[in-house]
Design a protein around this motif. Sequence first.
Motif, PDB file in Angstrom:
ATOM      1  N   GLY A 144      45.009  23.115  39.926  1.00 56.58           N
ATOM      2  CA  GLY A 144      43.940  23.028  38.935  1.00 56.58           C
ATOM      3  C   GLY A 144      42.760  23.929  39.188  1.00 56.58           C
ATOM      4  N   GLU A 145      42.966  25.059  39.875  1.00 55.68           N
ATOM      5  CA  GLU A 145      41.850  25.930  40.242  1.00 55.68           C
ATOM      6  C   GLU A 145      41.072  26.421  39.021  1.00 55.68           C
ATOM      7  N   LEU A 146      41.747  26.748  37.927  1.00 54.75           N
ATOM      8  CA  LEU A 146      41.049  27.296  36.765  1.00 54.75           C
ATOM      9  C   LEU A 146      40.289  26.246  35.964  1.00 54.75           C
ATOM     10  N   THR A 147      40.397  24.989  36.338  1.00 60.54           N
ATOM     11  CA  THR A 147      39.598  23.960  35.662  1.00 60.54           C
ATOM     12  C   THR A 147      38.175  23.919  36.197  1.00 60.54           C
ATOM     13  N   THR A 148      37.958  24.515  37.381  1.00 61.01           N
ATOM     14  CA  THR A 148      36.609  24.515  37.967  1.00 61.01           C
ATOM     15  C   THR A 148      36.078  25.923  38.222  1.00 61.01           C
ATOM     16  N   SER A 149      36.890  26.955  37.977  1.00 60.11           N
ATOM     17  CA  SER A 149      36.439  28.331  38.157  1.00 60.11           C
ATOM     18  C   SER A 149      37.117  29.214  37.120  1.00 60.11           C
ATOM     19  N   ASP A 150      36.836  30.522  37.165  1.00 62.20           N
ATOM     20  CA  ASP A 150      37.432  31.434  36.199  1.00 62.20           C
ATOM     21  C   ASP A 150      38.410  32.382  36.880  1.00 62.20           C
ATOM     22  N   LEU A 151      39.057  33.227  36.072  1.00 65.68           N
ATOM     23  CA  LEU A 151      40.098  34.111  36.592  1.00 65.68           C
ATOM     24  C   LEU A 151      39.551  35.147  37.591  1.00 65.68           C
ATOM     25  N   PRO A 152      38.404  35.793  37.322  1.00 65.58           N
ATOM     26  CA  PRO A 152      37.879  36.734  38.323  1.00 65.58           C
ATOM     27  C   PRO A 152      37.599  36.075  39.673  1.00 65.58           C
ATOM     28  N   THR A 153      37.106  34.825  39.653  1.00 59.97           N
ATOM     29  CA  THR A 153      36.850  34.111  40.905  1.00 59.97           C
ATOM     30  C   THR A 153      38.146  33.825  41.639  1.00 59.97           C
ATOM     31  N   LEU A 154      39.179  33.400  40.898  1.00 69.55           N
ATOM     32  CA  LEU A 154      40.489  33.159  41.510  1.00 69.55           C
ATOM     33  C   LEU A 154      41.042  34.442  42.110  1.00 69.55           C
ATOM     34  N   ALA A 155      40.942  35.541  41.375  1.00 70.98           N
ATOM     35  CA  ALA A 155      41.455  36.821  41.870  1.00 70.98           C
ATOM     36  C   ALA A 155      40.711  37.247  43.134  1.00 70.98           C
ATOM     37  N   ALA A 156      39.394  37.070  43.147  1.00 71.87           N
ATOM     38  CA  ALA A 156      38.611  37.427  44.331  1.00 71.87           C
ATOM     39  C   ALA A 156      39.018  36.582  45.532  1.00 71.87           C
ATOM     40  N   ARG A 157      39.312  35.323  45.281  1.00 74.38           N
ATOM     41  CA  ARG A 157      39.768  34.448  46.371  1.00 74.38           C
ATOM     42  C   ARG A 157      41.100  34.923  46.945  1.00 74.38           C
ATOM     43  N   LEU A 158      41.908  35.534  46.089  1.00 75.65           N
ATOM     44  CA  LEU A 158      43.203  36.058  46.528  1.00 75.65           C
ATOM     45  C   LEU A 158      43.096  37.462  47.114  1.00 75.65           C
ATOM     46  N   GLY A 159      41.910  38.076  46.988  1.00 73.45           N
ATOM     47  CA  GLY A 159      41.703  39.412  47.524  1.00 73.45           C
ATOM     48  C   GLY A 159      42.238  40.518  46.632  1.00 73.45           C
ATOM     49  N   ILE A 160      42.351  40.250  45.329  1.00 76.21           N
ATOM     50  CA  ILE A 160      42.851  41.251  44.381  1.00 76.21           C
ATOM     51  C   ILE A 160      41.960  41.251  43.147  1.00 76.21           C
ATOM     52  N   GLY A 161      42.169  42.207  42.249  1.00 73.14           N
ATOM     53  CA  GLY A 161      41.429  42.240  41.001  1.00 73.14           C
ATOM     54  C   GLY A 161      42.096  41.363  39.947  1.00 73.14           C
ATOM     55  N   ASP A 162      41.309  40.903  38.967  1.00 75.62           N
ATOM     56  CA  ASP A 162      41.878  40.011  37.950  1.00 75.62           C
ATOM     57  C   ASP A 162      42.878  40.757  37.066  1.00 75.62           C
ATOM     58  N   ARG A 163      42.696  42.079  36.885  1.00 75.63           N
ATOM     59  CA  ARG A 163      43.660  42.851  36.103  1.00 75.63           C
ATOM     60  C   ARG A 163      45.023  42.875  36.801  1.00 75.63           C
ATOM     61  N   TYR A 164      44.997  43.078  38.118  1.00 81.67           N
ATOM     62  CA  TYR A 164      46.252  43.089  38.873  1.00 81.67           C
ATOM     63  C   TYR A 164      46.893  41.706  38.863  1.00 81.67           C
ATOM     64  N   LEU A 165      46.087  40.644  38.921  1.00 83.30           N
ATOM     65  CA  LEU A 165      46.618  39.278  38.891  1.00 83.30           C
ATOM     66  C   LEU A 165      47.333  39.007  37.573  1.00 83.30           C
ATOM     67  N   ARG A 166      46.747  39.451  36.471  1.00 85.36           N
ATOM     68  CA  ARG A 166      47.390  39.266  35.161  1.00 85.36           C
ATOM     69  C   ARG A 166      48.717  40.031  35.098  1.00 85.36           C
ATOM     70  N   ARG A 167      48.697  41.256  35.622  1.00 86.88           N
ATOM     71  CA  ARG A 167      49.925  42.056  35.616  1.00 86.88           C
ATOM     72  C   ARG A 167      51.003  41.415  36.480  1.00 86.88           C
ATOM     73  N   LEU A 168      50.599  40.859  37.611  1.00 90.48           N
ATOM     74  CA  LEU A 168      51.537  40.200  38.522  1.00 90.48           C
ATOM     75  C   LEU A 168      52.235  39.036  37.830  1.00 90.48           C
ATOM     76  N   PHE A 169      51.478  38.224  37.101  1.00 84.37           N
ATOM     77  CA  PHE A 169      52.062  37.084  36.396  1.00 84.37           C
ATOM     78  C   PHE A 169      52.963  37.539  35.249  1.00 84.37           C
ATOM     79  N   GLN A 170      52.547  38.598  34.573  1.00 82.20           N
ATOM     80  CA  GLN A 170      53.367  39.087  33.463  1.00 82.20           C
ATOM     81  C   GLN A 170      54.709  39.607  33.969  1.00 82.20           C
ATOM     82  N   GLU A 171      54.688  40.299  35.119  1.00 82.56           N
ATOM     83  CA  GLU A 171      55.916  40.842  35.689  1.00 82.56           C
ATOM     84  C   GLU A 171      56.819  39.753  36.246  1.00 82.56           C
TER      85      GLU A 171
END
Length: 464
Positions: A98-125
């Motif tokens: 439930g991470e996105l219920t308390t934060s946003d996608l850029p924050t999640l991506a930063a926590r993972l050490g990547i950019g939110d654009r790359y995170l979206r591409r990763l999920f799409q692939e």
Amino acid sequence: MTASLNHTEYQRARLTRDARFDGLFFIAVKTTGIFCRPVCPVVPPLEDNVEYFAHAALAAQAGYRPCLRCRPDSAPGSCAWRGTDTTFTRALALLDAGELTTSDLPTLAARLGIGDRYLRRLFQERLGMSPKAYALFTQVMFAKKLLHETSLSVTDIADAAGFNSLRRFNDAFRKQLQLSPSAIRRSRKATPELRLSLAYRPPLNWSLMLDFWRKRCVRGIEWVNGERYGRTFVMRNSAGEQARGYFEVCPADGDHQLQLTVSIDKPVFLKPLVTRVRQILDLDADIQQIEQQLGAAGFHTVLTPGLRIPGIWHPFEAGVRAILGQQVSVAAARTHLERLVDALAEPLNDTHKLFPTPSAIAASDLAMLKMPASRRETLRRFADWYHQQGEEKPVTDWLALKGIGPWTVDYVQMRALGHTDIWLASDLGVKKALAQLTEGTAFDSAALKPWRSYATFHLWHYLG
């Protein structure tokens, strides 16, 4: 379709209703617009009318609605389609919690050490959908499970599933599942505790897991009563909120299910709680696949069918347990832990306590622990570091602390973080068991990857 199964295997699994494939794929029926689990008891449809999907979210995205009989929301999870990308796996775990219920996608991506654009591409692939779409689907499916199995009000269920308004919840439910919450809701008698089912793919050696915990239960924190395992917990989210309570797990009446009983002060934490309980019970492991590979690698004589890795609730607790367990027996380590809990734990209720916090341990002289002063100093140093900065730091950073070595870090990664490929080559028990297994010849663990954590537990059990 998943890469791990071919069309014939899908067909055979659905026609035989083989529970070992439950959650590994889903069956969509073109003529009814419904998707099911492989174990669904309905009359099997004709093969020409069937589509197969590797994840329930993909079936819903294709326009199918979930079966109300086999309930795809209750299927065990699958790791097969996740691949070996650590970042993707971590992202899924955070979204499931439930991470996105308390934060946003850029924050999640930063926590993972990547950019939110790359995170979206990763999920799409990898998954064919965006992170937000995946997160929304898991929220809706969890809400569906609560509607089926609990007496919570629809408002409380919306809150527990991470929706900030009832209107948004109803809208998402209809769009995602083509159903309304009222079509799911059944009249249930209100109870002070929540009871949910936890499905798994067989085999599961529940008695073996209970035996493992029974020897290590810390009075006031954990308990094993008959077929039940229970413990207290504290949960925190990225917004700084906190929930407390306890849970118990025992075999359920249905096939390949456990029953989870929960007492929690904030229902909004229910989704991450259920996710965490599944992790510490290792319920989403494909044990059949793991045992086949370990057996082929020469471990067939030491395999105990259904063995899973019993987890530890929190990395900090796992670190404390590892430090206090150094160079002593399981019984002695348990004694140390119980003295620590008796002195420093905060009560949850009249019977149960919460595991001591890093700040409480760091502020204590730890005189209650009858052990070398150097080990007490290691524990205090670890607790102080964790209190100051440890929550968001990787476990590997612990190696910079005096008194903490690779074995402790590997042990915590295996039991608290669920890493499947930890090989404790320096462990005395592993060495003894390997010597018996290989009759003194050299052993290369590479053939055991990525399941060396399971190999470690099989060796410990074989030795014991």
